[in-house]
Design a protein around this motif. Structure first.
Motif, PDB file in Angstrom:
ATOM      1  N   ASP A   1       0.788  -1.231   0.000  1.00  0.00           N
ATOM      2  CA  ASP A   1       0.000   0.000   0.000  1.00  0.00           C
ATOM      3  C   ASP A   1       0.821   1.283   0.000  1.00  0.00           C
ATOM      4  O   ASP A   1       0.251   2.362  -0.063  1.00  0.00           O
ATOM      5  N   GLN A   2       2.151   1.158   0.103  1.00  0.00           N
ATOM      6  CA  GLN A   2       2.971   2.363   0.119  1.00  0.00           C
ATOM      7  C   GLN A   2       4.309   2.126  -0.553  1.00  0.00           C
ATOM      8  O   GLN A   2       4.905   1.061  -0.413  1.00  0.00           O
TER       9      GLN A   2
ATOM     10  N   ILE B   1       7.478   4.605  -0.364  1.00  0.00           N
ATOM     11  CA  ILE B   1       8.027   5.873   0.105  1.00  0.00           C
ATOM     12  C   ILE B   1       9.545   5.742   0.104  1.00  0.00           C
ATOM     13  O   ILE B   1      10.109   4.919   0.827  1.00  0.00           O
TER      14      ILE B   1
ATOM     15  N   ASN C   1       6.832   8.693  -3.417  1.00  0.00           N
ATOM     16  CA  ASN C   1       6.041   8.964  -2.212  1.00  0.00           C
ATOM     17  C   ASN C   1       4.592   8.684  -2.557  1.00  0.00           C
ATOM     18  O   ASN C   1       3.784   9.594  -2.710  1.00  0.00           O
ATOM     19  N   GLU C   2       4.270   7.410  -2.706  1.00  0.00           N
ATOM     20  CA  GLU C   2       2.952   7.010  -3.174  1.00  0.00           C
ATOM     21  C   GLU C   2       2.255   6.153  -2.123  1.00  0.00           C
ATOM     22  O   GLU C   2       2.867   5.269  -1.530  1.00  0.00           O
ATOM     23  N   THR C   3       0.989   6.409  -1.925  1.00  0.00           N
ATOM     24  CA  THR C   3       0.130   5.584  -1.077  1.00  0.00           C
ATOM     25  C   THR C   3      -1.034   5.126  -1.930  1.00  0.00           C
ATOM     26  O   THR C   3      -1.690   5.946  -2.590  1.00  0.00           O
ATOM     27  N   ARG C   4      -1.287   3.824  -1.918  1.00  0.00           N
ATOM     28  CA  ARG C   4      -2.368   3.273  -2.742  1.00  0.00           C
ATOM     29  C   ARG C   4      -3.708   3.820  -2.244  1.00  0.00           C
ATOM     30  O   ARG C   4      -4.014   3.787  -1.065  1.00  0.00           O
TER      31      ARG C   4
END
Length: 161
Positions: free
Chosen positions: A14-15, A17, A27-30
């Motif tokens: 889910d991430q 970073i 820097n991505e969050t699903r």
């Protein structure tokens, strides 16, 4: 080729970073999405409560129509978004050392692929794109639900979707 020390490094389902001293490499969050059908049901239930309390809600028809259109377009877009996010995980995982919190063999040109994946995901949320519209309508319905639950009875409250 050079080694880059990272301040924050997390890669999970889910991430992604990856942040250094002066650069955020990723820097991505699903994002999770509410299905349009569930959104329509939530809207109906919230409108029913609003009516019982005398609260006026504008743009109901346009919102229902937008949700119906999104029900046709968003499933494929959500699948595409999740596939891109998975690509992001697959791209960055072999390029970092989780234990040492480093990018051991950083080459800018090779990392361009990771940046392009990020840009494709970001483009899916530009104004008036299906996923952006789904997020916006979800937010507005949540705001309506919160307003309706707070107001005892107030016919002067008018909420616009």
């Amino acid at each position: 080729m050079k080694t880059i020390q990272l301040n924050h490094l997390e890669i999970s389902q889910d991430q992604v970073i990856i942040i250094g001293n002066s650069t955020a490499f990723a820097n991505e969050t699903r994002m999770e999405f509410v299905e349009p059908e569930a959104l329509a049901t939530k809207l109906s239930a919230t409108l029913k409560i609003a009516r019982s309390k005398g609260i006026s809600v504008l743009n109901q028809k346009a919102t229902r129509e937008a949700i119906a259109i999104l029900a046709l377009t968003t499933p494929a877009k959500i699948e595409q978004y999740n596939a891109l996010f998975d690509q992001c995980i697959e791209f960055w995982t072999p390029r970092v050392n989780l234990e040492a919190k480093t990018i051991p063999d950083y080459i800018y040109d090779e990392c361009k692929v990771g940046y392009e994946i990020r840009n494709q995901m970001m483009a899916m949320f530009h104004r008036q794109r299906p996923l952006d519209m789904l997020r916006e309508i979800t937010c507005r319905i949540n705001e309506l639900e919160n307003a309706v639950s707070r107001e005892c009875t107030n016919s002067t409250l008018t909420f616009s979707l």
